[in-house]
Scaffold this motif. Structure first.
Motif: not given
Length: 197
Positions: A51-55, A57-58, A89
């Motif tokens: 998942d881009f936002a979870r995995d 983006q951080p 991350e």
């Protein structure tokens, strides 16, 4: 310095929205990868739960480079480097990808190359390879171990890097400093690797 083609994205904060204008360049890069044999045939078919936002983006930064390099070991390698804002991350992301691929039967090994921890896939044929590491706050990956070694050597000054190439230097001087990124291609080398002189 053996880069046949490279696409670099390093936008300023006000230029991020302009990235959508670069979509046609990804088609050009894909066509060259297919022509030269640098594209991994099966890697993209992996079904990964990412998942881009979870995995991603951080940790992902605003600099990304993808290119095709002649490793001198037969087929060229597709290489990529993405800036990491958080080593913790990005390491978690890489571990997640590796774990999922191992769950699908992939086998990975680790080595120390010039002081850098390198993880590489040993299962599959030559069209389904992957090697990755983190160096100087960049996550780097390649479709061959030789390709990753070449990236590390260039980053550590053990091999001539593309910015030392006179043709590359001349091209960069002609470009505006206010840019989202650029595409560099050595068409003579691309045609030679594709089998057309």
């Amino acid at each position: 310095a053996d880069t046949m083609m490279m696409m670099s994205l390093s936008p300023g904060p006000l230029q991020v929205s302009r990235l959508q204008n670069l979509a046609p360049l990804s088609g050009v890069l894909g066509a060259v990868m297919g022509e030269t044999g640098a594209a991994p045939m099966d890697l993209g078919a992996q079904s990964l739960d990412i998942d881009f936002a979870r995995d991603i983006q951080p940790w992902i930064g605003l600099e990304a480079v993808a290119g095709i390099v002649d490793t001198g070991a037969g087929e060229p390698a597709l290489v990529a480097a993405v800036a990491s804002r958080s080593s913790r991350e990005s390491a978690a992301f890489l571990k997640k990808v590796r774990t999922q691929m191992e769950g699908s039967g992939a086998v990975f090994e680790e080595e120390r190359y010039s002081g850098i921890l390198v993880v590489y896939k040993t299962s599959g044929d030559s069209s389904d390879q992957l090697a990755y590491a983190e160096i100087n706050r960049f996550v780097i990956a390649a479709t061959s171990l030789d390709g990753l070694h070449a990236l590390i050597d260039a980053a550590q000054g053990k091999q001539t890097a593309l910015p030392k190439n006179s043709t590359y230097q001349r091209m960069m001087k002609e470009l505006s400093g206010n840019r989202i990124g650029y595409l560099y291609a050595d068409w003579a080398t691309i045609r030679k690797m594709g089998g057309s002189e």
